[in-house]
Design a protein around this motif. Sequence first.
Motif, PDB file in Angstrom:
ATOM      1  N   LYS A 189      -0.224  -9.538  -3.979  1.00 32.98           N
ATOM      2  CA  LYS A 189       0.984  -8.807  -4.412  1.00 32.98           C
ATOM      3  C   LYS A 189       1.210  -8.967  -5.909  1.00 32.98           C
ATOM      4  CE  LYS A 189       3.594 -10.952  -1.381  1.00 32.98           C
ATOM      5  NZ  LYS A 189       2.554 -11.723  -0.681  1.00 32.98           N
ATOM      6  N   VAL A 190       1.210 -10.207  -6.387  1.00 34.77           N
ATOM      7  CA  VAL A 190       1.474 -10.412  -7.815  1.00 34.77           C
ATOM      8  C   VAL A 190       0.287  -9.896  -8.631  1.00 34.77           C
ATOM      9  CG1 VAL A 190       1.987 -12.098  -9.616  1.00 34.77           C
ATOM     10  CG2 VAL A 190       2.922 -12.437  -7.315  1.00 34.77           C
ATOM     11  N   ASP A 217     -11.236 -11.195  -5.715  1.00 35.65           N
ATOM     12  CA  ASP A 217     -10.468 -11.630  -4.543  1.00 35.65           C
ATOM     13  C   ASP A 217     -11.344 -11.392  -3.328  1.00 35.65           C
ATOM     14  OD1 ASP A 217      -8.774 -11.798  -2.285  1.00 35.65           O
ATOM     15  OD2 ASP A 217      -7.023 -11.231  -3.474  1.00 35.65           O
ATOM     16  N   VAL A 256       0.244 -18.218 -13.692  1.00 38.21           N
ATOM     17  CA  VAL A 256       1.580 -18.235 -13.059  1.00 38.21           C
ATOM     18  C   VAL A 256       1.428 -18.450 -11.558  1.00 38.21           C
ATOM     19  CG1 VAL A 256       2.882 -16.845 -14.747  1.00 38.21           C
ATOM     20  CG2 VAL A 256       1.683 -15.712 -12.884  1.00 38.21           C
ATOM     21  N   ARG A 287      -0.509 -21.500  -9.404  1.00 39.92           N
ATOM     22  CA  ARG A 287      -0.233 -22.908  -9.129  1.00 39.92           C
ATOM     23  C   ARG A 287      -1.071 -23.758 -10.074  1.00 39.92           C
ATOM     24  NH1 ARG A 287       3.648 -21.516  -7.360  1.00 39.92           N
ATOM     25  NH2 ARG A 287       4.615 -21.828  -5.329  1.00 39.92           N
ATOM     26  N   ASP A 334       2.633 -21.490 -16.608  1.00 41.12           N
ATOM     27  CA  ASP A 334       3.982 -21.573 -16.030  1.00 41.12           C
ATOM     28  C   ASP A 334       4.042 -22.669 -14.969  1.00 41.12           C
ATOM     29  OD1 ASP A 334       6.671 -20.634 -15.537  1.00 41.12           O
ATOM     30  OD2 ASP A 334       5.916 -19.713 -13.691  1.00 41.12           O
ATOM     31  N   HIS A 339       7.873 -23.316 -14.842  1.00 41.38           N
ATOM     32  CA  HIS A 339       7.798 -22.641 -13.535  1.00 41.38           C
ATOM     33  C   HIS A 339       8.931 -21.596 -13.423  1.00 41.38           C
ATOM     34  CE1 HIS A 339       6.270 -23.208  -9.161  1.00 41.38           C
ATOM     35  NE2 HIS A 339       6.651 -21.952  -9.350  1.00 41.38           N
ATOM     36  N   GLY A 363       8.306 -18.219 -13.211  1.00 39.33           N
ATOM     37  CA  GLY A 363       7.802 -16.929 -12.734  1.00 39.33           C
ATOM     38  C   GLY A 363       8.785 -16.169 -11.848  1.00 39.33           C
ATOM     39  N   ALA A 364       9.434 -16.885 -10.964  1.00 39.39           N
ATOM     40  CA  ALA A 364      10.324 -16.205 -10.012  1.00 39.39           C
ATOM     41  C   ALA A 364      11.761 -16.194 -10.498  1.00 39.39           C
ATOM     42  CB  ALA A 364      10.249 -16.910  -8.661  1.00 39.39           C
TER      43      ALA A 364
HETATM   44  N1  LIG Z   1       5.117 -18.998 -10.963  1.00 38.73           N
HETATM   45  C1  LIG Z   1       5.937 -18.564 -10.038  1.00 38.73           C
HETATM   46  O1  LIG Z   1       7.146 -18.752 -10.100  1.00 38.73           O
HETATM   47  C2  LIG Z   1       5.395 -17.799  -8.900  1.00 38.73           C
HETATM   48  C3  LIG Z   1       4.163 -18.104  -8.416  1.00 38.73           C
HETATM   49  N2  LIG Z   1       3.659 -17.405  -7.368  1.00 38.73           N
HETATM   50  C4  LIG Z   1       2.339 -17.776  -6.906  1.00 38.73           C
HETATM   51  O2  LIG Z   1       1.451 -16.701  -7.115  1.00 38.73           O
HETATM   52  C5  LIG Z   1       0.442 -16.745  -6.135  1.00 38.73           C
HETATM   53  C6  LIG Z   1       0.216 -15.373  -5.560  1.00 38.73           C
HETATM   54  O3  LIG Z   1       1.382 -14.870  -4.955  1.00 38.73           O
HETATM   55  P1  LIG Z   1       1.336 -13.476  -4.173  1.00 38.73           P
HETATM   56  O4  LIG Z   1       0.583 -12.501  -4.953  1.00 38.73           O
HETATM   57  O5  LIG Z   1       2.717 -13.183  -3.789  1.00 38.73           O
HETATM   58  O6  LIG Z   1       0.499 -13.899  -2.910  1.00 38.73           O
HETATM   59  P2  LIG Z   1      -0.469 -12.976  -2.077  1.00 38.73           P
HETATM   60  O7  LIG Z   1      -0.751 -13.726  -0.841  1.00 38.73           O
HETATM   61  O8  LIG Z   1       0.065 -11.606  -1.983  1.00 38.73           O
HETATM   62  O9  LIG Z   1      -1.798 -12.921  -2.938  1.00 38.73           O
HETATM   63  C7  LIG Z   1      -2.703 -13.967  -3.054  1.00 38.73           C
HETATM   64  C8  LIG Z   1      -4.083 -13.355  -3.104  1.00 38.73           C
HETATM   65  O10 LIG Z   1      -4.997 -14.388  -3.428  1.00 38.73           O
HETATM   66  C9  LIG Z   1      -6.171 -14.088  -2.720  1.00 38.73           C
HETATM   67  N3  LIG Z   1      -7.039 -15.243  -2.633  1.00 38.73           N
HETATM   68  C10 LIG Z   1      -7.059 -16.205  -1.692  1.00 38.73           C
HETATM   69  N4  LIG Z   1      -8.056 -17.067  -1.972  1.00 38.73           N
HETATM   70  C11 LIG Z   1      -8.652 -16.634  -3.088  1.00 38.73           C
HETATM   71  C12 LIG Z   1      -9.748 -17.099  -3.852  1.00 38.73           C
HETATM   72  N5  LIG Z   1     -10.412 -18.201  -3.510  1.00 38.73           N
HETATM   73  N6  LIG Z   1     -10.107 -16.409  -4.932  1.00 38.73           N
HETATM   74  C13 LIG Z   1      -9.442 -15.291  -5.286  1.00 38.73           C
HETATM   75  N7  LIG Z   1      -8.412 -14.788  -4.597  1.00 38.73           N
HETATM   76  C14 LIG Z   1      -8.022 -15.470  -3.511  1.00 38.73           C
HETATM   77  C15 LIG Z   1      -5.692 -13.581  -1.397  1.00 38.73           C
HETATM   78  O11 LIG Z   1      -6.698 -12.813  -0.760  1.00 38.73           O
HETATM   79  C16 LIG Z   1      -4.511 -12.731  -1.802  1.00 38.73           C
HETATM   80  O12 LIG Z   1      -4.898 -11.392  -1.977  1.00 38.73           O
HETATM   81  C17 LIG Z   1       0.887 -17.783  -5.117  1.00 38.73           C
HETATM   82  O13 LIG Z   1       0.232 -18.989  -5.381  1.00 38.73           O
HETATM   83  C18 LIG Z   1       2.321 -17.964  -5.417  1.00 38.73           C
HETATM   84  O14 LIG Z   1       2.782 -19.201  -5.051  1.00 38.73           O
HETATM   85  C19 LIG Z   1       4.334 -16.395  -6.777  1.00 38.73           C
HETATM   86  C20 LIG Z   1       5.572 -16.060  -7.201  1.00 38.73           C
HETATM   87  C21 LIG Z   1       6.230 -16.769  -8.289  1.00 38.73           C
END
Ligand SMILES: NC(=O)C1=CN([C@@H]2O[C@H](COP(=O)(O)OP(=O)(O)OC[C@H]3O[C@@H](n4cnc5c(N)ncnc54)[C@H](O)[C@@H]3O)[C@@H](O)[C@H]2O)C=CC1
Length: 636
Positions: free
Chosen positions: A243-244, A263, A322, A324, A348, A372, A374-375
């Motif tokens: 998503k992000v 991905d 942004v 982990r 971040d 941190h 991002g959100a």
């Molecule tokens: N800094 C912040 O405040 C924020 C951080 N995040 C972090 O951003 C990350 C992504 O969030 P979303 O996009 O919402 O999650 P999401 O689940 O929609 O996307 C994650 C993607 O990573 C892919 N993925 C899994 N293993 C992988 C690998 N080994 N290599 C490459 N891609 C891989 C998945 O297939 C998925 O498409 C999460 O870790 C989340 O915690 C999200 C929101 C705010």
Amino acid sequence: MASTSSLKPIFSSPLTSSPSPPSPQKPSSLLSFLHSTTSTPISLKLSSNPPHNNSHPRSKSFAVTNVVLKTDTSPETTSVPSNYTQDLGSPLTKPTILVSEKIGEKGLEVLREFGHVECLYDLSPDQLCSKISSCDALIVRSGTKVTRQVFQASNGRLKVVGRAGVGIDNVDLQAATEFGCLVVNAPTANTVAAAEHGIALLAAMARNVAQADASIKAGTWQRNKYVGVSLVGKTLAVMGFGKVGSEVARRAKGLGMNVIAHDPYAPADRARALGVDLVSFDQAIGTADFISLHMPLTPATSKVFNDETFAKMKKGVRIVNVARGGVIDEDALVKALDSGIVAQAALDVFTKEPPPKDSRLVQHENVTVTPHLGASTKEAQEGVAIEIAEAVVGALKGELSATAVNAPMVPPEVLSELSPYVELAEKLGRLAVQLVAGGSGIKSVKVVYKSARDPDDLDTRLLRAMITKGIIEPISSSFVNLVNADFTAKEKGLRISEERIVVDSSPEFPIDSIQVQISNVESKFASGISDNGDISIEGKVKYGTPHLTSVGSFAVDVSLEGNLILCRQVDQPGMIGQVGNILGEHNVNVSFMSVGRTVRRKKAIMAIGVDEKPDKEALKKIGEIPAIEEFVFLKL
Ligand SMILES: NC(=O)C1=CN([C@@H]2O[C@H](COP(=O)(O)OP(=O)(O)OC[C@H]3O[C@@H](n4cnc5c(N)ncnc54)[C@H](O)[C@@H]3O)[C@@H](O)[C@H]2O)C=CC1
Ligand SMILES: O=C(O)C(=O)COP(=O)(O)O
């Protein structure tokens, strides 16, 4: 009064349950399924019967829609949530929801309408553990570590952990699952905020915004020192095209960047639709001028950016994180920055948050950092708070959450369609296991679903979980729910296999019939054994309610409500009357009756639905009817 709902809740508040606090080896349930009849004191509608005994000294009962739930008394017992009704004879209580990090006010409002909300920020691990045993739900962001100790300390009361955000790496999911505690997150409301922050860091890093700002504030004016690099025409590798990641890609395209992505699980057509090529990991990091990280932190992604992978990057690459902190080996990044492999980084997130004050990474002049954030936009925080509040309230009401992280996610439309079959599945499991002599030693269960639909169109995880629950609960003190069903079955050495058979019936209904077979066991009701030697029962949903339609090789048709007596008898006139009379004499109300036979005037099976449990004397009299060859009383 309790209202009826077309979509019945799947979870019910735990509440109740275990006579003693759960041990780590045998966790008591927190969320139980609807229509639990044996170990779960849940009744389906308000009745004049007193609530089941609950050994928890502070437990009370209350009703949610059509399910009577029990919870511990919390100090706040004031207003009545509209969908809660008081169980007869019990003071109304509200569930306690602990919010351990700041969330948006609108989400708190949703929570307050439903429960007693306590916002306690910055709790130490010990403080959290001591508080948690009086909480039904816990809402966290990324700053609270929800460890195994927290689940242990909850003593079986915590039913749901709500993560107000996406990443659930701060929650011990395995422990949550073992303890039957649902974990839900809020996966969508902060996507754009995180993507915008990624773009903000990308641009700020490329133009040295943070460094230049600090230098002016320190009294200097250094225009030559802070010459940046352009984004347009550069290649950005998006690592994690979820998503992000895809929102970052969309925005980067708008900035004129050439975007590639890596991905392993993303569909290529989704990437193509955004004009993004999906490439291998090495290709992505080897060709990119900028790398933006958007994968979750998992064992597979932990420190995936390390000495070895930095060495494969184009010299002078710039990295934004942004996602982990843990996906980067931070010492390796410092080395890569020192050597110039990585020209700049904008971070971040950090392995340890907050990072140590003297962190070389944070202090590095080519590194831009944010805490941190991002959100952290007003909009995202309001959205996330509402999203998580609704998910947590739904879970406390006993509904299945679409954002459950440790339970099968079933889309609402599928859930609505499967709802009556969910009840059927649990009852069939419960009946089948009661036919086993001794009720133990079950190793292998086969479930056969007959359906007019393509097997791939049938999501049976929920049904399998319910059958597991039905089988396990009557023969053990385990508390089984959707969250821990597979885990509990595995722990008990119970193998549940499934078969889907396409039949020529109406595809309008998802399932024609469900058959539960238990192999390699003896039965206390020999007629329950089918030709292949397995205990076998089959059921269907008729007019929206579960029916038993076959026992062994006998066809019957009895609505699965109340309790059931199965008799095998000589097929002769007067049998129904004789059994009916005995039940009548003992004030047992018959709700349903059906006779099935294989050959006329030979053997028949009589299935009798009864509202009350007949006493011993009544059962003895039934057994003494000469034509009755065997019979069994089954609790549904
Ligand atoms: N800094 C912040 O405040 C924020 C951080 N995040 C972090 O951003 C990350 C992504 O969030 P979303 O996009 O919402 O999650 P999401 O689940 O929609 O996307 C994650 C993607 O990573 C892919 N993925 C899994 N293993 C992988 C690998 N080994 N290599 C490459 N891609 C891989 C998945 O297939 C998925 O498409 C999460 O870790 C989340 O915690 C999200 C929101 C705010
Ligand atoms: O949603 C996420 O994964 C985030 O990292 C946001 O974390 P936060 O809620 O701001 O602590």
